[in-house]
Design an enzyme around this catalytic site. Structure first.
Site, PDB file in Angstrom:
ATOM      1  N   HIS A  72      -1.384  10.090  -2.781  1.00 53.15           N
ATOM      2  CA  HIS A  72      -2.655   9.710  -2.163  1.00 53.15           C
ATOM      3  C   HIS A  72      -3.569  10.907  -1.941  1.00 53.15           C
ATOM      4  O   HIS A  72      -4.722  10.910  -2.366  1.00 53.15           O
ATOM      5  CB  HIS A  72      -2.432   8.995  -0.823  1.00 53.15           C
ATOM      6  CG  HIS A  72      -3.726   8.690  -0.147  1.00 53.15           C
ATOM      7  ND1 HIS A  72      -4.299   9.525   0.792  1.00 53.15           N
ATOM      8  CD2 HIS A  72      -4.597   7.665  -0.316  1.00 53.15           C
ATOM      9  CE1 HIS A  72      -5.449   9.016   1.172  1.00 53.15           C
ATOM     10  NE2 HIS A  72      -5.654   7.894   0.529  1.00 53.15           N
TER      11      HIS A  72
ATOM     12  N   HIS B 140       0.826  -1.198   0.000  1.00 55.16           N
ATOM     13  CA  HIS B 140       0.000   0.000   0.000  1.00 55.16           C
ATOM     14  C   HIS B 140       0.869   1.259   0.000  1.00 55.16           C
ATOM     15  O   HIS B 140       1.553   1.529   0.980  1.00 55.16           O
ATOM     16  CB  HIS B 140      -0.881  -0.037   1.255  1.00 55.16           C
ATOM     17  CG  HIS B 140      -1.875   1.061   1.359  1.00 55.16           C
ATOM     18  ND1 HIS B 140      -1.820   2.024   2.347  1.00 55.16           N
ATOM     19  CD2 HIS B 140      -2.950   1.351   0.599  1.00 55.16           C
ATOM     20  CE1 HIS B 140      -2.835   2.850   2.205  1.00 55.16           C
ATOM     21  NE2 HIS B 140      -3.542   2.468   1.152  1.00 55.16           N
TER      22      HIS B 140
HETATM   23  O1  G3P Z   1      -6.707   1.465  -2.573  1.00 55.75           O
HETATM   24  C1  G3P Z   1      -7.017   0.713  -1.429  1.00 55.75           C
HETATM   25  C2  G3P Z   1      -6.826   1.622  -0.326  1.00 55.75           C
HETATM   26  O2  G3P Z   1      -5.604   2.246  -0.615  1.00 55.75           O
HETATM   27  C3  G3P Z   1      -7.922   2.613  -0.276  1.00 55.75           C
HETATM   28  O3  G3P Z   1      -7.653   3.546   0.624  1.00 55.75           O
HETATM   29  O4  G3P Z   1      -7.390   5.912   0.967  1.00 55.75           O
HETATM   30  O5  G3P Z   1      -5.438   4.419   1.193  1.00 55.75           O
HETATM   31  O6  G3P Z   1      -6.344   4.924  -1.043  1.00 55.75           O
HETATM   32  P1  G3P Z   1      -6.645   4.757   0.413  1.00 55.75           P
HETATM   33 CA    CA Z   2      -5.264   3.578  -2.657  1.00 58.04          CA
END
Ligand code: G3P
Ligand code: CA
Length: 362
Positions: free
Chosen positions: A84, A42
């Site tokens: 992000h 992530h």
């Molecule tokens: O993309 C999956 C997860 O990353 C969604 O949450 O806000 O971290 O992009 P975010």
């Molecule tokens: Ca994401």
């Protein structure tokens, strides 16, 4: 055998047959060409290095994550980048470099302007126990640069797991992404994921899923799930009240879909628009700012599998929670700590996080 026993036996057989017809997540993943269970880094290995930077993605690649996750946005001059947040305040020194524009969204800046920003020093301040001098001055990356990182080492070729972030701000981004992936050889002219590559597209926005499916019908896609406006209808419309003293994580953990049908509608939309899976949120044992609604309850995962889709949950970092979500039936995990998830899946990296960072100049 009495009639009652016969009836019971027949009902049990029917239930067993119905159960046997529900595909396992592993079978669904195999059919989609997705590793099971999947390790999705992530924003890279973003617990150990500043998110969405070269250090973070390179570390995730060297640890052996299956996918590098990224949030796709577009600069004022049309370049696709990974970031992000919709603005630059949290993860860069925008307030120093462009004080007048510090709250403006990413799409108000050219790539050349963004490349002047320091996207690493914030991390050293926020996490002094994990800080490294070489993180200072790290740059925001383009999609091209992340593709270069993913393609660089034939022995370790992670996939990309690309989210169209806030796609309403970037009309046309789905088509531009398609063109870029073809140009870089990740998609064939026939629109298939090119041999030797792994790719998943993800979005929270129904409209973006429809467009991704229009331009890339043969690429695996995942619809991200959430409860609230523009997402699954909540059981209670009560908004978060910071004055209550409740943490946001606790508030999110209380949220439930209005009913089963409200949840199922999203599964049906995902399926009808080409998704191979869903990406639900998780409520984390320790709370924190990435602890959201529990959308991986066993009935939810069973229903998703029954509709022929797999489940990738976001964003889980703690072995206690890895255990919980796997027991609930998920098929892969978005994690900031690829090193820990790989250990949990009995696929530990051959080198430690500090060894990899040091070997790569961090
Ligand atoms: O993309 C999956 C997860 O990353 C969604 O949450 O806000 O971290 O992009 P975010
Ligand atoms: Ca994401």
């Amino acid at each position: 055998m009495s009639l009652r026993w016969l009836t019971t036996a027949l009902l049990m057989t029917a239930a067993a047959v119905a159960q046997a017809q529900v595909p396992t997540g592993e079978a669904l993943a195999r059919a989609a060409g997705i590793p099971w269970p999947a390790v999705i880094a992530h924003r890279g290995a973003s617990y150990d290095a500043p998110e969405s930077t070269r250090a973070s993605y390179l570390l995730a690649r060297e640890l052996g994550a299956d996918y590098l996750e990224m949030d796709l946005q577009r600069t004022r001059d049309g370049q696709l980048i990974a970031l992000h947040d919709t603005n630059l305040g949290r993860t860069t020194d925008i307030a120093t470099k462009f004080p007048e524009q510090k709250d403006q969204p990413v799409n108000q800046f050219t790539l050349a302007q963004l490349k002047t920003l320091d996207a690493g020093s914030w991390y050293n301040k926020a996490y002094p126990d994990r800080a490294r001098p070489a993180y200072a001055g790290l740059k925001i990356l383009t999609l091209d640069e992340i593709i270069d990182l993913a393609d660089q080492d034939p022995a370790r070729r992670p996939g990309l797991y690309i989210e169209t972030k806030a796609p309403l701000l970037f009309p046309g981004i789905e088509k531009e992404l398609t063109a870029k992936l073809i140009q870089r050889g990740w998609l064939t002219a026939a629109g298939e994921v090119a041999p030797g590559h792994r790719l998943v597209l993800q979005t929270f926005e129904k409209g973006s899923l429809t467009l991704l499916n229009q331009f890339m019908p043969k690429v695996p896609k995942v619809l991200l799930l959430w409860i609230g406006e523009g997402s699954i209808d909540p059981a209670s419309p009560a908004a978060y009240n910071p004055a209550s003293g409740e943490t946001k994580a606790a508030y999110y953990a209380r949220q439930q879909p209005r009913d089963h049908a409200a949840f199922e509608q999203w599964l049906d939309f995902a399926k009808a628009n080409g998704a191979v899976g869903t990406g639900p949120s998780a409520a984390l044992t320790q709370g924190g700012d990435q602890s959201y609604m529990d959308l991986v309850q066993p009935w939810m995962n069973q229903l998703t599998h029954a509709k022929g889709m797999l489940v990738h949950v976001y964003t889980v970092d703690d072995p206690v929670d890895y255990q919980k979500v796997m027991a609930a039936g998920v098929d892969g995990i978005f994690t900031n700590r690829s090193s820990e998830l790989l250990k949990f899946y009995h696929r530990p990296a051959s080198r430690s996080v500090p060894e990899i960072l040091q070997a790569n100049g961090y």
